[in-house]
Write a protein that holds these residues in place. Sequence first.
Motif, PDB file in Angstrom:
ATOM      1  N   GLY A  70      34.934 -20.427   4.062  1.00  0.00           N
ATOM      2  CA  GLY A  70      34.621 -21.200   5.263  1.00  0.00           C
ATOM      3  C   GLY A  70      35.847 -21.879   5.838  1.00  0.00           C
ATOM      4  O   GLY A  70      36.033 -21.921   7.065  1.00  0.00           O
ATOM      5  N   ARG A  71      36.710 -22.431   4.965  1.00  0.00           N
ATOM      6  CA  ARG A  71      37.944 -23.050   5.444  1.00  0.00           C
ATOM      7  C   ARG A  71      38.867 -22.010   6.075  1.00  0.00           C
ATOM      8  O   ARG A  71      39.534 -22.281   7.068  1.00  0.00           O
ATOM      9  CB  ARG A  71      38.651 -23.772   4.302  1.00  0.00           C
ATOM     10  CG  ARG A  71      37.946 -25.039   3.862  1.00  0.00           C
ATOM     11  CD  ARG A  71      38.778 -25.837   2.893  1.00  0.00           C
ATOM     12  NE  ARG A  71      38.984 -25.159   1.638  1.00  0.00           N
ATOM     13  CZ  ARG A  71      38.219 -25.298   0.554  1.00  0.00           C
ATOM     14  NH1 ARG A  71      37.176 -26.113   0.600  1.00  0.00           N
ATOM     15  NH2 ARG A  71      38.481 -24.663  -0.556  1.00  0.00           N
ATOM     16  N   LEU A  72      38.886 -20.826   5.502  1.00  0.00           N
ATOM     17  CA  LEU A  72      39.716 -19.749   6.060  1.00  0.00           C
ATOM     18  C   LEU A  72      39.172 -19.290   7.412  1.00  0.00           C
ATOM     19  O   LEU A  72      39.948 -19.001   8.329  1.00  0.00           O
ATOM     20  CB  LEU A  72      39.768 -18.580   5.077  1.00  0.00           C
ATOM     21  CG  LEU A  72      40.805 -17.514   5.343  1.00  0.00           C
ATOM     22  CD1 LEU A  72      42.195 -18.117   5.297  1.00  0.00           C
ATOM     23  CD2 LEU A  72      40.684 -16.405   4.324  1.00  0.00           C
ATOM     24  N   GLN A  73      37.852 -19.254   7.557  1.00  0.00           N
ATOM     25  CA  GLN A  73      37.245 -18.875   8.832  1.00  0.00           C
ATOM     26  C   GLN A  73      37.502 -19.912   9.919  1.00  0.00           C
ATOM     27  O   GLN A  73      37.491 -19.598  11.099  1.00  0.00           O
ATOM     28  CB  GLN A  73      35.749 -18.667   8.671  1.00  0.00           C
ATOM     29  CG  GLN A  73      35.392 -17.415   7.932  1.00  0.00           C
ATOM     30  CD  GLN A  73      33.894 -17.294   7.698  1.00  0.00           C
ATOM     31  OE1 GLN A  73      33.148 -18.259   7.853  1.00  0.00           O
ATOM     32  NE2 GLN A  73      33.459 -16.104   7.330  1.00  0.00           N
ATOM     33  N   ILE A  74      37.729 -21.127   9.538  1.00  0.00           N
ATOM     34  CA  ILE A  74      38.087 -22.168  10.502  1.00  0.00           C
ATOM     35  C   ILE A  74      39.576 -22.092  10.819  1.00  0.00           C
ATOM     36  O   ILE A  74      40.000 -22.243  11.967  1.00  0.00           O
ATOM     37  CB  ILE A  74      37.723 -23.558   9.949  1.00  0.00           C
ATOM     38  CG1 ILE A  74      36.212 -23.708   9.830  1.00  0.00           C
ATOM     39  CG2 ILE A  74      38.313 -24.667  10.805  1.00  0.00           C
ATOM     40  CD1 ILE A  74      35.774 -24.901   9.037  1.00  0.00           C
ATOM     41  N   MET A  75      40.378 -21.829   9.804  1.00  0.00           N
ATOM     42  CA  MET A  75      41.825 -21.906   9.941  1.00  0.00           C
ATOM     43  C   MET A  75      42.418 -20.773  10.771  1.00  0.00           C
ATOM     44  O   MET A  75      43.308 -21.009  11.589  1.00  0.00           O
ATOM     45  CB  MET A  75      42.440 -21.921   8.539  1.00  0.00           C
ATOM     46  CG  MET A  75      43.833 -22.368   8.510  1.00  0.00           C
ATOM     47  SD  MET A  75      43.911 -24.014   9.194  1.00  0.00           S
ATOM     48  CE  MET A  75      45.572 -23.982   9.721  1.00  0.00           C
ATOM     49  N   LEU A  76      41.973 -19.552  10.556  1.00  0.00           N
ATOM     50  CA  LEU A  76      42.568 -18.423  11.274  1.00  0.00           C
ATOM     51  C   LEU A  76      42.408 -18.530  12.795  1.00  0.00           C
ATOM     52  O   LEU A  76      43.388 -18.362  13.527  1.00  0.00           O
ATOM     53  CB  LEU A  76      42.017 -17.108  10.740  1.00  0.00           C
ATOM     54  CG  LEU A  76      42.496 -16.744   9.325  1.00  0.00           C
ATOM     55  CD1 LEU A  76      41.837 -15.460   8.865  1.00  0.00           C
ATOM     56  CD2 LEU A  76      43.990 -16.645   9.264  1.00  0.00           C
ATOM     57  N   PRO A  77      41.205 -18.808  13.323  1.00  0.00           N
ATOM     58  CA  PRO A  77      41.111 -18.989  14.788  1.00  0.00           C
ATOM     59  C   PRO A  77      41.896 -20.203  15.284  1.00  0.00           C
ATOM     60  O   PRO A  77      42.427 -20.178  16.400  1.00  0.00           O
ATOM     61  CB  PRO A  77      39.618 -19.166  15.042  1.00  0.00           C
ATOM     62  CG  PRO A  77      38.937 -18.625  13.864  1.00  0.00           C
ATOM     63  CD  PRO A  77      39.873 -18.788  12.716  1.00  0.00           C
ATOM     64  N   ALA A  78      41.992 -21.249  14.464  1.00  0.00           N
ATOM     65  CA  ALA A  78      42.773 -22.420  14.878  1.00  0.00           C
ATOM     66  C   ALA A  78      44.253 -22.066  15.001  1.00  0.00           C
ATOM     67  O   ALA A  78      44.930 -22.498  15.944  1.00  0.00           O
ATOM     68  CB  ALA A  78      42.580 -23.558  13.882  1.00  0.00           C
ATOM     69  N   LEU A  79      44.775 -21.278  14.069  1.00  0.00           N
ATOM     70  CA  LEU A  79      46.178 -20.862  14.152  1.00  0.00           C
ATOM     71  C   LEU A  79      46.428 -19.973  15.370  1.00  0.00           C
ATOM     72  O   LEU A  79      47.445 -20.117  16.054  1.00  0.00           O
ATOM     73  CB  LEU A  79      46.589 -20.133  12.877  1.00  0.00           C
ATOM     74  CG  LEU A  79      46.748 -20.995  11.632  1.00  0.00           C
ATOM     75  CD1 LEU A  79      47.072 -20.138  10.422  1.00  0.00           C
ATOM     76  CD2 LEU A  79      47.804 -22.051  11.834  1.00  0.00           C
ATOM     77  N   VAL A  80      45.504 -19.076  15.653  1.00  0.00           N
ATOM     78  CA  VAL A  80      45.649 -18.218  16.835  1.00  0.00           C
ATOM     79  C   VAL A  80      45.590 -19.064  18.107  1.00  0.00           C
ATOM     80  O   VAL A  80      46.395 -18.868  19.029  1.00  0.00           O
ATOM     81  CB  VAL A  80      44.565 -17.120  16.842  1.00  0.00           C
ATOM     82  CG1 VAL A  80      44.536 -16.379  18.163  1.00  0.00           C
ATOM     83  CG2 VAL A  80      44.796 -16.159  15.695  1.00  0.00           C
ATOM     84  N   ALA A  81      44.675 -20.020  18.155  1.00  0.00           N
ATOM     85  CA  ALA A  81      44.549 -20.873  19.339  1.00  0.00           C
ATOM     86  C   ALA A  81      45.777 -21.747  19.539  1.00  0.00           C
ATOM     87  O   ALA A  81      46.138 -22.069  20.671  1.00  0.00           O
ATOM     88  CB  ALA A  81      43.303 -21.740  19.223  1.00  0.00           C
ATOM     89  N   LEU A  82      46.438 -22.134  18.454  1.00  0.00           N
ATOM     90  CA  LEU A  82      47.650 -22.940  18.587  1.00  0.00           C
ATOM     91  C   LEU A  82      48.870 -22.091  18.919  1.00  0.00           C
ATOM     92  O   LEU A  82      49.780 -22.542  19.610  1.00  0.00           O
ATOM     93  CB  LEU A  82      47.903 -23.720  17.299  1.00  0.00           C
ATOM     94  CG  LEU A  82      46.994 -24.911  17.050  1.00  0.00           C
ATOM     95  CD1 LEU A  82      47.208 -25.462  15.660  1.00  0.00           C
ATOM     96  CD2 LEU A  82      47.228 -25.983  18.088  1.00  0.00           C
ATOM     97  N   ALA A  83      48.926 -20.865  18.444  1.00  0.00           N
ATOM     98  CA  ALA A  83      50.092 -20.009  18.685  1.00  0.00           C
ATOM     99  C   ALA A  83      50.057 -19.365  20.071  1.00  0.00           C
ATOM    100  O   ALA A  83      51.120 -19.058  20.634  1.00  0.00           O
ATOM    101  CB  ALA A  83      50.178 -18.935  17.612  1.00  0.00           C
ATOM    102  N   LEU A  84      48.890 -19.158  20.604  1.00  0.00           N
ATOM    103  CA  LEU A  84      48.761 -18.454  21.881  1.00  0.00           C
ATOM    104  C   LEU A  84      49.483 -19.149  23.042  1.00  0.00           C
ATOM    105  O   LEU A  84      50.182 -18.475  23.809  1.00  0.00           O
ATOM    106  CB  LEU A  84      47.286 -18.241  22.204  1.00  0.00           C
ATOM    107  CG  LEU A  84      46.961 -17.197  23.241  1.00  0.00           C
ATOM    108  CD1 LEU A  84      47.538 -15.850  22.834  1.00  0.00           C
ATOM    109  CD2 LEU A  84      45.466 -17.094  23.421  1.00  0.00           C
TER     110      LEU A  84
END
Length: 170
Positions: free
Chosen positions: A105-119
Amino acid sequence: MSVRLCHMLRLICPPPGRFTVGDRFLVRWLGMSFLVLALTTGAALYGLAEELELEQIRFLGGNPFYISAEEAQVSLLGPAGTFGVCLVVTMWLSAVLLRERRMVGRLQIMLPALVALALPGMLCVLWGGVLNMALPLLCALLCWLGAELRTPFRALRHALFSPRFKEDDE
């Protein structure tokens, strides 16, 4: 009237030495947020942000972005704005990641957050400048690391301080 006020204060303030679940979560949340922001500020003062921004400009200067030299000189977010973004990212992600019990669950939250911050760091080519998102990404990664390290430390604490493992003094 004073009896009612005393009753309300007893409900709001727990007795000394007795923390509720919410109090423990608040301490963990604020502690992790402060630690992440302190580490990120230390990394920025050490010069990590400038090095990562140079790498980002080198990346944006190549294929397929081809940012011009004039646009590469323009910084779209100053130090105060970057710290504000780091503050918001850290406070939100640390609260969300500490509430999630499962690693998946933490990984499912983290991956989209990293993409949203890098974009935005890549799309800044369209805005005519460079948006350095390295420090917010570092904040997000440190929040995730703190949430992941909480589980082994909790297991160690239970193993060391559990009553069944304590030896009797008799």
